[in-house]
Motif scaffolding. Structure first.
Motif, PDB file in Angstrom:
ATOM      1  N   PRO A 236       0.825  -1.207   0.000  1.00 28.95           N
ATOM      2  CA  PRO A 236       0.000   0.000   0.000  1.00 28.95           C
ATOM      3  C   PRO A 236       0.861   1.259   0.000  1.00 28.95           C
ATOM      4  N   ARG A 237       0.298   2.345  -0.505  1.00 29.92           N
ATOM      5  CA  ARG A 237       1.019   3.623  -0.503  1.00 29.92           C
ATOM      6  C   ARG A 237       1.253   4.106   0.911  1.00 29.92           C
ATOM      7  N   MET A 238       0.268   3.925   1.788  1.00 26.90           N
ATOM      8  CA  MET A 238       0.436   4.315   3.188  1.00 26.90           C
ATOM      9  C   MET A 238      -0.687   3.729   4.024  1.00 26.90           C
ATOM     10  N   VAL A 239      -0.475   3.780   5.340  1.00 26.74           N
ATOM     11  CA  VAL A 239      -1.488   3.422   6.323  1.00 26.74           C
ATOM     12  C   VAL A 239      -1.826   4.678   7.103  1.00 26.74           C
ATOM     13  N   VAL A 240      -3.119   4.960   7.213  1.00 25.84           N
ATOM     14  CA  VAL A 240      -3.596   6.112   7.984  1.00 25.84           C
ATOM     15  C   VAL A 240      -4.456   5.573   9.113  1.00 25.84           C
ATOM     16  N   THR A 241      -4.160   5.965  10.342  1.00 22.24           N
ATOM     17  CA  THR A 241      -4.880   5.433  11.484  1.00 22.24           C
ATOM     18  C   THR A 241      -5.501   6.523  12.335  1.00 22.24           C
ATOM     19  N   ASP A 242      -6.524   6.159  13.071  1.00 21.56           N
ATOM     20  CA  ASP A 242      -6.997   7.014  14.145  1.00 21.56           C
ATOM     21  C   ASP A 242      -5.855   7.121  15.154  1.00 21.56           C
ATOM     22  N   SER A 243      -5.590   8.308  15.646  1.00 19.25           N
ATOM     23  CA  SER A 243      -4.413   8.531  16.500  1.00 19.25           C
ATOM     24  C   SER A 243      -4.417   7.672  17.755  1.00 19.25           C
ATOM     25  N   GLN A 244      -5.601   7.386  18.298  1.00 22.13           N
ATOM     26  CA  GLN A 244      -5.642   6.621  19.543  1.00 22.13           C
ATOM     27  C   GLN A 244      -5.161   5.177  19.351  1.00 22.13           C
ATOM     28  N   ALA A 245      -5.079   4.720  18.103  1.00 24.63           N
ATOM     29  CA  ALA A 245      -4.603   3.356  17.824  1.00 24.63           C
ATOM     30  C   ALA A 245      -3.154   3.343  17.357  1.00 24.63           C
ATOM     31  N   PHE A 246      -2.444   4.471  17.506  1.00 25.60           N
ATOM     32  CA  PHE A 246      -1.080   4.593  16.984  1.00 25.60           C
ATOM     33  C   PHE A 246      -0.163   3.470  17.455  1.00 25.60           C
ATOM     34  N   ALA A 247      -0.160   3.149  18.738  1.00 24.80           N
ATOM     35  CA  ALA A 247       0.795   2.176  19.273  1.00 24.80           C
ATOM     36  C   ALA A 247       0.641   0.815  18.594  1.00 24.80           C
ATOM     37  N   ARG A 248      -0.585   0.321  18.527  1.00 21.65           N
ATOM     38  CA  ARG A 248      -0.817  -0.989  17.928  1.00 21.65           C
ATOM     39  C   ARG A 248      -0.552  -0.970  16.428  1.00 21.65           C
ATOM     40  N   VAL A 249      -1.046   0.073  15.741  1.00 22.83           N
ATOM     41  CA  VAL A 249      -0.901   0.134  14.285  1.00 22.83           C
ATOM     42  C   VAL A 249       0.565   0.292  13.882  1.00 22.83           C
ATOM     43  N   ALA A 250       1.331   1.071  14.648  1.00 22.72           N
ATOM     44  CA  ALA A 250       2.761   1.237  14.353  1.00 22.72           C
ATOM     45  C   ALA A 250       3.495  -0.099  14.494  1.00 22.72           C
ATOM     46  N   ALA A 251       3.115  -0.883  15.488  1.00 24.11           N
ATOM     47  CA  ALA A 251       3.758  -2.183  15.689  1.00 24.11           C
ATOM     48  C   ALA A 251       3.425  -3.155  14.564  1.00 24.11           C
ATOM     49  N   ASP A 252       2.242  -3.028  13.985  1.00 25.50           N
ATOM     50  CA  ASP A 252       1.798  -3.977  12.964  1.00 25.50           C
ATOM     51  C   ASP A 252       2.105  -3.520  11.538  1.00 25.50           C
ATOM     52  N   THR A 253       2.607  -2.302  11.368  1.00 25.51           N
ATOM     53  CA  THR A 253       2.890  -1.778  10.031  1.00 25.51           C
ATOM     54  C   THR A 253       4.388  -1.846   9.749  1.00 25.51           C
ATOM     55  N   PRO A 254       4.823  -2.568   8.723  1.00 26.17           N
ATOM     56  CA  PRO A 254       6.248  -2.641   8.396  1.00 26.17           C
ATOM     57  C   PRO A 254       6.849  -1.248   8.188  1.00 26.17           C
ATOM     58  N   GLU A 255       8.123  -1.110   8.528  1.00 19.89           N
ATOM     59  CA  GLU A 255       8.793   0.193   8.474  1.00 19.89           C
ATOM     60  C   GLU A 255       8.844   0.777   7.060  1.00 19.89           C
ATOM     61  N   ASP A 256       8.765  -0.079   6.050  1.00 21.63           N
ATOM     62  CA  ASP A 256       8.854   0.439   4.679  1.00 21.63           C
ATOM     63  C   ASP A 256       7.519   0.940   4.138  1.00 21.63           C
ATOM     64  N   ILE A 257       6.473   0.899   4.976  1.00 28.74           N
ATOM     65  CA  ILE A 257       5.166   1.441   4.580  1.00 28.74           C
ATOM     66  C   ILE A 257       4.925   2.728   5.368  1.00 28.74           C
ATOM     67  N   PRO A 258       4.754   3.855   4.692  1.00 29.84           N
ATOM     68  CA  PRO A 258       4.506   5.113   5.401  1.00 29.84           C
ATOM     69  C   PRO A 258       3.277   5.017   6.302  1.00 29.84           C
ATOM     70  N   LEU A 259       3.392   5.642   7.474  1.00 29.29           N
ATOM     71  CA  LEU A 259       2.327   5.600   8.466  1.00 29.29           C
ATOM     72  C   LEU A 259       2.046   7.012   8.970  1.00 29.29           C
ATOM     73  N   THR A 260       0.773   7.363   9.048  1.00 30.80           N
ATOM     74  CA  THR A 260       0.397   8.648   9.644  1.00 30.80           C
ATOM     75  C   THR A 260      -0.996   8.502  10.235  1.00 30.80           C
ATOM     76  N   SER A 261      -1.603   9.630  10.654  1.00 31.26           N
ATOM     77  CA  SER A 261      -2.940   9.572  11.245  1.00 31.26           C
ATOM     78  C   SER A 261      -3.850  10.610  10.608  1.00 31.26           C
ATOM     79  N   PHE A 262      -5.145  10.425  10.809  1.00 28.17           N
ATOM     80  CA  PHE A 262      -6.112  11.410  10.314  1.00 28.17           C
ATOM     81  C   PHE A 262      -5.824  12.781  10.923  1.00 28.17           C
TER      82      PHE A 262
END
Length: 399
Positions: A236-262
């Protein structure tokens, strides 16, 4: 709310100001061709701002605001005047209604001064021309009207439309970061604080912006992220998460996939991300009993595990090891005097128009108070701020 509705935060805000009995409400009703405001010969009939989202031709989607008189008196009158001045922070176009017989008063002139200071497009409409023997020539951005006889109301609407015109921009929530067929995974927790039967506004708007970019949105819950990533044939181009789920989503998203929040996307969209990043370091300087203002632009019903009043304070205390004092504001209730706060943490601002979000940020800066937002603060406390800003390289390098 459907995806086709224009949110109030995306509409041009047109506010009508003036003294009591200058005819503000009558002009508002004439311009909108609706009985939007109560009209009376009694001074001070409008006691609170009256707001209406509507279509106003030839402008388009707008929010019309009728304000209490700026010359109201007494203790309640002072509060009403204060509410009127708060409206200035969200006003894109101001229409000052003045009495054509007596002309501009001191309060009118003070408002014009504020319009200029805040760079608000404005029009002065002199009402009650039906009482004049001779109607003077109007100066630039002025017009003489009569609400009673409906004189020059159409011309006033055209002036408002001209003042409301803004330069076309390519400002996007996420679309400027995407190419057609890019996949974006949107992690949207459905818990006790999620509204029944719908997505919250920033999620709706982000989905729409992805669709407008001819990209692909996958809307999932946090527990589904790992399986979703495994099932995709391409990254995927990126993963966008609700900020309150940052800890879990960051752990489950590989480092080579950009991650941010709404929240971070909206901080950038509203123009406050740079300030939010600069202000987040204030978390490291907090001491016991320091006052923090946690501010939200909406007035949703707070649940038992609300992010602003429960989760955010809990995360702050865990990260800092201190016990600050928290104050909370919501909707339009943002304090004018910020001097007693050590920092301000604001929501993503999806329910507020750009002008009001920027005004709050600017007021904080002018007061010397660090200003940040939910997504920036939460990712910072989770040690992933630099990662969540990689999609904004000019801001990421500031860390």
């Amino acid at each position: 709310m459907s995806l086709n509705d224009t949110p109030s935060s995306e509409r041009i805000h047109i506010a009508f100001f003036g003294k009591r009995n200058a005819g503000k409400s009558s002009i508002v009703n004439a311009v909108t061709n609706q009985p939007l405001s109560v009209v009376s010969d009694v001074k001070g009939t409008t006691t609170d701002p009256v707001t209406k989202a509507m279509e106003l031709l030839p402008v388009g989607p707008v929010v019309i605001i009728d304000t209490p008189g700026i010359d109201d008196t007494g203790s309640l009158g002072s509060l009403r005047v204060e509410r009127t001045y708060q409206i200035l922070n969200k006003t894109d176009v101001a229409v000052l209604i003045a009495d054509a017989v007596s002309g501009l008063c001191a309060e009118d002139k003070e408002l014009i001064k504020i319009f200029k200071e805040k760079k608000i497009s404005y029009i002065v409409a002199f009402n009650k021309t039906d009482l004049l023997d001779i109607v003077p020539a109007a100066a630039e951005n002025e017009i003489y009207v009569s609400a009673l006889e409906k004189t020059n109301i159409h011309e006033l609407k055209n002036l408002i439309a001209a003042a409301a015109k803004v330069e076309t921009t390519d400002k996007r929530i996420i679309g400027h970061l995407l190419k057609p067929s890019d996949i974006v995974i949107l992690v949207t927790p459905v818990d006790e604080s999620a509204p029944k039967g719908r997505l919250i506004l920033p999620q709706q708007q982000t989905v729409r912006d992805i669709l407008d970019s001819d990209a692909i949105s996958l809307v999932i819950q946090p527990a589904q992220l790992t399986d979703t990533l495994r099932s995709l044939s391409r990254k995927p181009r990126m993963v966008v998460t609700d900020s309150q789920a940052f800890a879990r989503v960051a752990a489950d998203t590989p480092e080579d996939i950009p991650l941010t929040s709404f929240s971070i996307l909206f901080a950038n969209y509203k123009g406050i991300l740079k300030d939010a990043v600069a202000g987040v370091n204030a978390l490291n300087t907090l001491k016991d009993s320091d006052r923090i203002l946690i501010s939200e632009g909406c007035t949703h019903h707070r649940q038992c595990n609300d992010i602003g009043t429960v989760k955010l304070p809990r995360w702050i205390e865990k990260y800092t090891g201190v016990k600050p004092v928290y104050e909370f504001s919501s909707g339009t209730g943002f304090p004018r005097d910020l001097s007693s706060y050590k920092m301000i943490i604001h929501c993503g601002g999806c329910m507020l128009n750009d002008r009001e979000v920027l005004s709050r940020c600017r007021t904080s800066s002018q007061s010397g108070i660090p200003f940040t937002n939910y997504g920036t603060a939460i990712s910072y406390m989770n040690g992933i701020l630099k990662r969540t800003l990689e999609i904004f390289p000019d801001i990421s390098k500031l860390i």
